[in-house]
Design an enzyme around this catalytic site. Structure first.
Site, PDB file in Angstrom:
ATOM      1  CG  ASN A  91      17.342   5.686   1.593  1.00 47.25           C
ATOM      2  OD1 ASN A  91      16.517   5.275   1.069  1.00 47.25           O
ATOM      3  ND2 ASN A  91      18.003   5.128   2.695  1.00 47.25           N
ATOM      4  NE  ARG A 421       5.629   2.908  -2.405  1.00 48.30           N
ATOM      5  CZ  ARG A 421       5.995   3.799  -2.518  1.00 48.30           C
ATOM      6  NH1 ARG A 421       5.620   4.256  -4.330  1.00 48.30           N
ATOM      7  NH2 ARG A 421       5.466   4.791  -2.203  1.00 48.30           N
ATOM      8  NE  ARG A 451       5.934  11.569  -1.927  1.00 44.83           N
ATOM      9  CZ  ARG A 451       5.411  12.055  -0.589  1.00 44.83           C
ATOM     10  NH1 ARG A 451       6.603  11.308   0.683  1.00 44.83           N
ATOM     11  NH2 ARG A 451       5.155  13.012   0.001  1.00 44.83           N
ATOM     12  CG  HIS A 481      -0.802   2.456   3.013  1.00 45.84           C
ATOM     13  ND1 HIS A 481      -0.484   2.034   3.878  1.00 45.84           N
ATOM     14  CD2 HIS A 481       0.861   2.798   2.193  1.00 45.84           C
ATOM     15  CE1 HIS A 481       0.756   1.834   3.795  1.00 45.84           C
ATOM     16  NE2 HIS A 481       1.454   2.315   2.713  1.00 45.84           N
ATOM     17  CE1 TYR A 514      11.707  -2.615  -0.546  1.00 42.34           C
ATOM     18  CE2 TYR A 514       9.313  -2.581   0.028  1.00 42.34           C
ATOM     19  CZ  TYR A 514      10.800  -2.012  -0.554  1.00 42.34           C
ATOM     20  OH  TYR A 514      10.395  -0.799  -1.013  1.00 42.34           O
ATOM     21  NE  ARG A 610      12.889   0.951   7.297  1.00 42.69           N
ATOM     22  CZ  ARG A 610      12.149   1.773   6.653  1.00 42.69           C
ATOM     23  NH1 ARG A 610      10.708   0.221   6.070  1.00 42.69           N
ATOM     24  NH2 ARG A 610      11.268   2.470   6.044  1.00 42.69           N
ATOM     25  CG  HIS A 638       7.342  -2.580   3.965  1.00 42.77           C
ATOM     26  ND1 HIS A 638       6.271  -2.936   4.186  1.00 42.77           N
ATOM     27  CD2 HIS A 638       7.789  -1.563   3.889  1.00 42.77           C
ATOM     28  CE1 HIS A 638       5.596  -1.525   3.592  1.00 42.77           C
ATOM     29  NE2 HIS A 638       6.758  -0.952   3.781  1.00 42.77           N
TER      30      HIS A 638
END
Length: 736
Positions: A91, A421, A451, A481, A514, A610, A638
């Site tokens: 991260n 993704r 990304r 998205h 997730y 979160r 998530h």
């Protein structure tokens, strides 16, 4: 573990009264302290006051610090604690590559712009440097003083050079000679050998030399770039070190045999270092004719962006670290001296040791709803009722099965799918390829600018195109998205629509890690809305009126603000008013101001955030009715869930979007209702399990600190994730 009931406080506390934010006996961890707000008691607070907001990057850092804290939590298995420590590193890498790089860029081009918190980029960088230096030191202390000694007790050893036996030294020499030396290219530094251009985050060594080489050169310095294909951790055979899992760091091998790379020269010192570069793509999609082609060029450039951070071994002499800083045009505050490997993320390779299942989470099998267990045809089930899944507690398989069945079903005419993704070996993409090859009209909206997944998405786009699918790359200037799938099927002479909408990606691997919701539906109005949104993405045209779906950048933000305002009015009218929202990040100033107004009016607001949260809860007269908690646990939280009491006519929404400006203003996002009392009650109970969590919950204070919630008195320990795992999934002896 029964945590299905509402929190007593949520039932008993009058929404007009302030409730305390800090529970008794909560462990305060000063190491994550943020700059405190100084807020005067005023009758009519100015909601634009910068002291009411937390800086975005500092809030993001605090999330990562909470992740690091999990490495100290003995309730987790040992290798899972190591994972948390490595996630902190991963991260932090992205934080420097994107966030710090962005702040530095503003300064470089004299375009400093303060956010709602009023902090200028140069001020933010100073605070970031102070925080990160302290916690990187702490990270390596946790690794060296706690985790590695604990692993050694379980015969998992990382053997440092000072502990190498003669037998191990001989094995290392052979390994270095056969596997490492042939592919390493040392670079001596002199006028004809300038300092090399080093790849982002690559492992390198600066070597101080003494002597004159065969050409009479005496440069004194050399660089050894470690090839990326080499493993950073090498397992040693048991016949060399005895039983157990024994490892040697690649960096230790190169240190030990640097002399072999400079024959006839004396190596005075060899020190590892790593450079982090700006990895944000400088691609203006409005100025390119072919986005895919332009992106391929930018991906190579990303490896050599501007330097933003230098990590060196803490044994590296100052004159050498100063030399490196000068080469990369970095300030001393951007230097991080570490006591261990400079790239800890490469240790992920050992966290799944087959020999030590007891040091990892116990396996589980995600459940499949009984309705789907008893039917081989997903269409027949979804045609009768909506199916709601909560991953990873419930399986992602029904989503994949729906698409697989669509690919083979002769009655299916078309499939439309968004992909953000999906992973390299995606079952979803396999099914789309099969559908296209079987003559279905397949259209995939692939977001190439996801990304760090850009290259993977380019590859799957090519694969789908080769199969005959229509592939488009979204909308110029807006990332796609939204997570949605639409299947058109002919039934009894009519075209019937089936849809999947989700809060997370079409990625089977992530669906095991997730928490995300999936909705499978054949609801006419909702499926019609999904079809309209696909038409907007694929073709051209004006904004289309939706019946049920909220979508960014058009109606989602306004819809959320309207619903917050409606709860505010209920409170002003003396009626019960309650908002529960769970998502990843809260940074949008307009949303925050609306929540402040709602709090002032008496709306009780429970937020489960979160990551980043720029709102300050618990401020008298402003946010005294707002409670913010962050859950860090086995699974990455998530889900995006929004609940409104709505005067007793409860409303529940699921979304692909967080409450961030980028999601609400600059992306294509979806927000869809959960309908029917049964499903609304189910999601509400799942939300309440997070509000009662007292083991993995961190409470945000008005001064920006997070404190960990712990059981008080005779209170039972409650974990939301453990509760949902117990309630929804099936523990088994092996993972499937």
């Amino acid at each position: 573990m029964n945590t299905e009931a509402l929190i007593e406080a949520a039932v008993e506390v009058d929404v007009q009264e302030a409730a305390p934010v800090v529970e008794p006996d909560i462990e305060v961890i000063p190491a994550i302290e943020a700059p405190a707000a100084s807020l005067p008691a005023i009758v009519a607070p100015n909601l634009d006051d910068s002291s009411l907001y937390i800086h975005r990057e500092l809030s993001q850092l605090q999330f990562n610090i909470r992740v690091l804290e999990q490495a100290l939590d003995e309730s987790y298995p040992l290798l899972e604690r190591l994972k948390f420590l490595l996630i902190f590193s991963s991260n932090l890498d992205e934080f420097f590559e994107i966030r710090v790089a962005g702040l530095k860029k503003q300064i470089t081009f004299a375009r400093e712009q303060a956010g709602a918190d009023g902090l200028q980029p140069h001020q933010a960088l100073a605070r970031i440097s102070e925080l990160v230096h302290g916690h990187v030191d702490r990270q390596y202390a946790i690794l060296n003083d706690i985790l590695l000694p604990e692993l050694e007790k379980h015969q998992v050893r990382f053997i440092r050079r000072r502990h190498w036996t003669a037998k191990l030294k001989a094995w290392v020499r052979r390994y270095f000679r056969d596997e490492i030396a042939p592919i390493i290219t040392p670079i001596g530094l002199d006028p004809t050998h300038p300092f090399p251009l080093l790849v982002n985050k690559s492992l390198n060594f600066i070597v101080e030399l003494e002597g004159i080489d065969a050409f009479g050169r005496d440069s004194g310095l050399a660089i050894i770039p470690a090839p990326r294909l080499l493993p950073r951790v090498i397992k040693v055979p048991e016949e060399v070190c005895g039983p157990g899992d024994n490892f040697v760091f690649l960096s230790s091998m190169i240190h030990a045999h640097a002399d072999d790379l400079f024959q006839g020269m004396k190596v005075k010192g060899c020190y590892q270092f790593r450079l982090t570069r700006n990895a944000d793509l400088a691609l203006d999609s409005e100025d390119v004719e072919d986005l895919a082609r332009a992106l391929r060029g930018e991906l190579f450039s990303r490896r050599y962006g501007d330097a933003v951070r230098l990590e060196v071994a803490d044994t590296c002499p100052k004159h050498l670290s100063d030399y490196l800083l000068k080469q990369f045009n970095l300030h001393e505050s951007e230097l991080y001296q570490v006591n261990g490997p400079v790239n800890l993320t490469r240790l992920f390779s050992i966290t799944g040791l087959d020999s030590h299942p007891e040091l990892q989470y116990p396996p589980f099998t995600p459940a499949i709803p009984k309705l789907l267990q008893n039917s081989e045809n997903v269409f027949s089930v979804v045609s009768k009722q909506d199916i709601l899944l909560l991953h990873p507690f419930e399986s992602f398989t029904p989503v994949v099965d729906l698409l697989r069945q669509a690919a083979k079903d002769p009655h299916v005419l078309a499939v439309r799918q968004t992909l953000y993704r999906s992973g390299a070996n995606s079952e979803i993409v396999d099914a789309l390829v099969d559908a296209a090859r079987n003559g279905k009209e397949v259209t995939a909206v692939i977001e190439l600018r996801a990304r760090f997944d850009e290259e993977s998405n380019l590859q799957l786009a090519s694969r789908l195109q080769a199969a005959g699918a229509v592939v488009i790359y979204g909308v110029v200037g807006f990332k796609t998205h939204a997570k949605m799938m639409l299947i058109l099927r002919r039934e009894a002479g009519e075209i019937v629509r089936y849809a999947h909408l989700g809060t997370g990606n079409y990625h089977a691997g992530n669906a095991r890690l997730y928490t995300d919701y999936s909705l499978l539906t054949s609801d006419d109005a909702l499926c019609e809305d999904v079809g309209k949104l696909f038409s907007q993405l694929i073709g051209m045209g004006k904004t289309l009126r939706m019946k049920k779906l909220l979508h960014a950048p058009f109606t989602l933000k306004k819809g959320m603000l309207d619903m917050i305002a409606r709860e505010t009015q209920f409170a002003l009218d003396g009626k019960p008013a309650h908002i529960i929202a769970k998502f990843n990040s809260l940074t949008d100033p307009k949303i925050i101001r609306a929540l402040y107004k709602a709090s002032q009016s008496g709306v009780r607001i429970d937020l489960v955030v979160r990551g980043m949260c720029c709102l300050r809860p618990g401020i008298a007269g402003v946010s005294h009715n707002i409670h913010v908690r962050s859950i860090i646990g086995r699974f990455l939280e998530h889900t995006r869930v929004f609940y409104f009491l709505n005067g007793g006519d409860e409303q529940m929404f699921l979304s692909s979007a967080d409450w961030m400006e980028r999601n609400l203003d600059k992306r294509v996002e979806t927000c869809f209702p959960v309908e029917g009392k049964k499903l609304i009650l189910r999601v509400k109970k799942e939300l309440e399990s997070y509000l009662t969590d007292n083991t993995h919950s961190w409470l945000l204070q008005s001064d920006g600190r997070y404190v960990r919630s712990m059981p008080t008195g005779n209170q039972n320990a409650r974990s939301a994730q453990a509760t949902l795992l117990e309630r929804l999934s099936n523990p088994v002896l092996s993972v499937r």
